[in-house]
Design an enzyme around this catalytic site. Structure first.
Site, mmCIF file in Angstrom:
data_model
loop_
_atom_site.group_PDB
_atom_site.id
_atom_site.type_symbol
_atom_site.label_atom_id
_atom_site.label_comp_id
_atom_site.label_asym_id
_atom_site.label_seq_id
_atom_site.Cartn_x
_atom_site.Cartn_y
_atom_site.Cartn_z
ATOM 1 N N GLU A 268 43.012 32.345 42.758
ATOM 2 C CA GLU A 268 41.637 32.736 43.079
ATOM 3 C C GLU A 268 41.092 31.965 44.285
ATOM 4 O O GLU A 268 39.963 31.468 44.267
ATOM 5 C CB GLU A 268 40.728 32.558 41.853
ATOM 6 C CG GLU A 268 41.184 33.418 40.675
ATOM 7 C CD GLU A 268 40.258 33.389 39.473
ATOM 8 O OE1 GLU A 268 39.597 32.369 39.244
ATOM 9 O OE2 GLU A 268 40.214 34.409 38.759
ATOM 10 N N ASP A 341 43.188 36.786 30.785
ATOM 11 C CA ASP A 341 42.076 35.846 31.011
ATOM 12 C C ASP A 341 41.084 35.823 29.858
ATOM 13 O O ASP A 341 39.996 36.392 29.983
ATOM 14 C CB ASP A 341 41.361 36.227 32.323
ATOM 15 C CG ASP A 341 40.393 35.150 32.786
ATOM 16 O OD1 ASP A 341 40.476 34.029 32.267
ATOM 17 O OD2 ASP A 341 39.565 35.437 33.668
ATOM 18 N N GLU A 369 32.712 33.276 27.959
ATOM 19 C CA GLU A 369 32.632 34.084 29.182
ATOM 20 C C GLU A 369 32.771 35.575 28.869
ATOM 21 O O GLU A 369 32.051 36.397 29.435
ATOM 22 C CB GLU A 369 33.741 33.655 30.153
ATOM 23 C CG GLU A 369 33.866 34.573 31.358
ATOM 24 C CD GLU A 369 34.962 34.151 32.343
ATOM 25 O OE1 GLU A 369 35.621 33.122 32.119
ATOM 26 O OE2 GLU A 369 35.140 34.875 33.338
ATOM 27 N N HIS A 479 39.290 43.740 29.499
ATOM 28 C CA HIS A 479 38.661 43.557 30.815
ATOM 29 C C HIS A 479 37.893 44.775 31.328
ATOM 30 O O HIS A 479 38.050 45.180 32.489
ATOM 31 C CB HIS A 479 39.696 43.122 31.853
ATOM 32 C CG HIS A 479 39.176 41.986 32.709
ATOM 33 N ND1 HIS A 479 37.901 41.986 33.238
ATOM 34 C CD2 HIS A 479 39.753 40.812 33.101
ATOM 35 C CE1 HIS A 479 37.736 40.861 33.924
ATOM 36 N NE2 HIS A 479 38.824 40.125 33.845
HETATM 37 C C1 GCV Z 1 37.061 28.528 36.879
HETATM 38 C C2 GCV Z 1 38.400 33.359 35.328
HETATM 39 C C3 GCV Z 1 36.943 33.020 35.422
HETATM 40 C C4 GCV Z 1 36.689 32.043 36.554
HETATM 41 C C5 GCV Z 1 37.545 30.803 36.310
HETATM 42 C C6 GCV Z 1 38.995 31.245 36.249
HETATM 43 C C7 GCV Z 1 39.932 30.091 35.950
HETATM 44 O O1 GCV Z 1 38.798 34.097 36.441
HETATM 45 O O2 GCV Z 1 36.207 34.192 35.584
HETATM 46 O O3 GCV Z 1 35.332 31.724 36.568
HETATM 47 O O4 GCV Z 1 37.356 29.835 37.299
HETATM 48 O O5 GCV Z 1 39.153 32.190 35.236
HETATM 49 O O6 GCV Z 1 40.268 29.941 34.783
HETATM 50 O O7 GCV Z 1 40.308 29.378 36.847
#
Ligand code: GCV
Length: 669
Positions: A268, A341, A369, A479
């Site tokens: 990411e 995720d 989340e 998702h």
């Molecule tokens: C900290 C997901 C979350 C991100 C998070 C990422 C990760 O994509 O939406 O906010 O980033 O996981 O675990 O690194």
């Protein structure tokens, strides 16, 4: 005055005075006026905490704290302990101070639960040496995916000003066996390694140490460039390795028991060794070498999904499995529980079991989340236990939980989200505990021990995670969340130019034939990443467990389910069941009113109402949208939609990825 009177009458009506509470005391609510007799010949910061806790709170006969070096206690390790009754005395024994601290909290927990403590014969040993919270706290005070206010760490005040909540945090963690914490976000600012920040980190480490809690930091792989002004962060460059060694030396000169680093690399947008055509192992090992002389470790995350394969669920395995055996022995690869995720339900990540020569640890997400943020009640112990039914707890080295803690008065936003913090700690200590036992422990310490309260509320907690799955993403759907903040449903979401694997349609693949992601051998073949015979079981639409059906298969709308119903009807019924369950939680909570103080009762009642409304929102949004593809009617036993799809498709919550929506922002039936 009138309000106070009414409140008093309500409270007295339940047969006793229920003091107003704001949740700040968590599960540590016992009276602290006991003045117990505590015998201990030694003194140290850790032992002083253990003694003080017992002295203030233990209400029965004398307690003695003893260090033993016999075979029994040595076998229990540095943190294990015994609790034995000897005459009128309770003897806490361990081979180290940390063990005695945990023994003290165990004894006090028994007392809080009204357990019989007259004849105790207890031996405990934690399953893992590292039981760690991961805070995704940014240095500006925001928390990525945090829904309980701002960060607990007031960086701008530290190290000079120290909030009393730092010690309260350490105490709460110690009471449930958590012994480590990563203070900052894995999307790490290099700044955390500056000397000024390390002084702040030291202040926190000093407060946590008497509670047997070690501090770790998330680090940015490009730190040598940003802080050290080097032209590269290539892990094979000598100057880069030297920079890390010097930095690590600085850290240990301030914090001698520093735990180590957590690293999100080449994921990411984060920098990493792959930027220099090096492997994750080469990156991790370079840091591990710097930490090794001090006993520090590297937790290297396997959360990667470069678009090299068409199925995101396969990518971590594809990138990490070939590196098996290539990591130094003070590296632990940290793998999320599922391959994508933290979805409401995922199959376990196939990396577990596939890296026999590499220490692995699991990363659970305590913060919600993808489970309704701090608005929804979702007790997560059953989800984590589900993981352990597939992955033997003995096959991993450590357990991490992404924290749900912020600076809200009640720490977690939702009072019941505290149960997930609690459950994470208890399961990290002993993954064999049942979800029910943990719920009972938490409820009786947090609210009260009356079985008329515990039984129905425990039942509600036990059903809550499945309810969320049902009203959000049943049968293996995943998702289909709203863009960015991941709160509500957006199965239709399209964002021009967005990565396809960030869009719901990539996952649900709904079309006029059916729905679901074909990961069988006729599709992405992700099933082949699992060991036999599971791989075969998942690969066939006939044998794949129905809770994972649409994760692994693109099933026709009229696919016959085990119940005899079509997939469409079954899908509708799952959504319906989720809505009913969420509604029933409001009723359960109403019935629980006499047993709880008004402040916490109201706070929870408000959120349960939001959850019940959101469940209807999810059901209507998903079913009305998917119906455009299935073109099948709703079964008679499923309630008609309350919302109009057109209206729901216009909902855009004005929140970011570190906020929880307020009721006014949400669609109301
Ligand atoms: C900290 C997901 C979350 C991100 C998070 C990422 C990760 O994509 O939406 O906010 O980033 O996981 O675990 O690194």
């Amino acid at each position: 005055m009138i309000r106070l009177l009414v409140l008093s009458i309500c409270m007295l009506a339940s047969g006793g005075w229920l003091r107003a509470e704001n949740g700040s005391r968590l599960w540590l609510r016992q009276d602290t006026t006991a003045n117990a007799t505590v015998k201990c010949l030694l003194h140290s910061p850790v032992l002083d905490v253990a003694q003080a806790e017992l002295k203030q709170t233990w209400k029965s006969g004398p307690v003695s704290l003893q260090l033993f070096s016999d075979a029994e206690h040595t076998a229990l390790g540095r943190e294990g302990y015994t609790i034995r009754t000897s005459g009128n005395e309770t003897v806490l024994g361990a081979s180290s101070e940390a063990g005695l601290l945990y023994a003290a909290y165990h004894l006090l927990r028994l007392q809080a639960m009204n357990a019989d403590t007259r004849s105790l014969h207890i031996s405990e040993k934690p399953a893992y040496d590292v039981r760690i919270l991961n805070h995704w706290d940014n240095l500006d005070g925001t928390i990525e995916r945090g829904y309980a206010g701002h960060s607990l760490w007031k960086w701008e005040e530290l190290p000079a000003t120290v909030s009393p909540r730092y010690e309260a945090y350490a105490r709460a963690n110690a009471s449930i066996g958590i012994n480590a914490t990563v203070l900052n976000n894995v999307n790490a600012s290099p700044e955390i390694l500056s000397t000024a920040y390390l002084q702040k980190v030291k202040a926190l480490a000093d407060i946590f140490r008497p509670y047997n809690i070690k501090v770790y930091l998330s680090v940015n792989f490009a730190s040598p460039m940003v802080l050290g002004k080097l032209p590269t962060a290539d892990p094979l460059c000598k100057e880069v390795a030297e920079w890390w060694k010097t930095k690590v030396h600085e850290i240990y000169s301030l914090i001698p028991d520093f735990g180590g680093f957590l690293v999100k690399a080449n994921s990411e947008g984060q920098p990493g060794p792959c930027d220099y055509h090096r492997t994750h192992a080469e990156g991790a090992n370079m840091m591990a070498e710097a930490l090794k002389p001090y006993g520090g470790i590297v937790m290297w995350r396997a959360f990667v999904y470069s678009p090299s394969d068409s199925d995101r669920a396969k990518q971590a395995y594809l990138e990490f499995q070939p590196l098996d055996g290539k990591f130094l022995d003070n590296v632990i690869v940290q793998v999320k529980n599922g391959p994508i995720d933290f979805q409401p339900r995922e199959p376990y990540s196939p990396l577990f079991g596939a890296m026999q020569h590499t220490p692995l640890m699991v990363e659970f997400q305590v913060t919600q989340e993808y489970l309704g943020h701090s608005n929804h009640l979702a007790y997560l112990a059953p989800m984590w236990k589900e993981f352990f039914t597939y992955v033997p707890s003995s096959s991993i080295q450590a357990v991490a939980g992404v924290s749900n803690i912020g600076d809200n008065t009640n720490w977690c936003g939702h009072d019941f989200a505290q149960a997930n913090w609690y459950a994470f700690g208890r399961l990290a200590w002993n993954p064999d505990l049942t979800s029910e036992t943990i719920a009972q422990e938490w409820l009786s310490q947090t609210f009260g021990t009356d079985p008329k309260f515990i039984q129905p509320v425990e039942d509600m907690m036990m059903r809550s995670r499945e309810a969320v799955v049902d009203y959000m993403m049943p049968l293996g759907l995943h998702h289909i969340f709203a863009w960015g903040h991941h709160y509500g449903p957006e199965p239709w979401c399209t964002i021009p130019g967005a990565r396809p694997d960030w869009l719901p349609s990539y996952y649900h693949q709904a079309d006029k034939e059916g729905i679901g992601f074909n990961r069988s051998h006729t599709g992405s073949n992700a099933t082949a990443q699992y060991p036999e015979p599971l791989a075969q079981q998942l690969d066939s639409i006939d044998t794949c467990p129905e809770e994972f059906l649409l994760w692994f298969h693109h099933a026709p709308w009229n696919h016959q389910m085990k119940s005899g119903a079509t997939l469409w009807d079954e899908l509708c019924r799952h959504y319906e069941r989720g809505v009913k369950e969420a509604g029933s939680f409001c009723q359960t909570w109403n019935d629980a009113k006499p047993y709880i103080d008004a402040e916490r009762w109201n706070a929870v009642a408000e959120r349960l109402q939001i959850q019940a409304n959101d469940a209807v929102w999810w059901k209507d949004a998903c079913l009305l949208y998917f119906q455009k593809f299935s073109r099948m009617p709703f079964p008679k036993d499923v309630s008609r939609p309350v919302f109009k799809l057109k209206k729901l498709m216009k909902v855009k919550l004005p929140i970011s990825n570190y906020e929880c929506p307020t009721p006014e922002m949400l669609p109301q039936p």
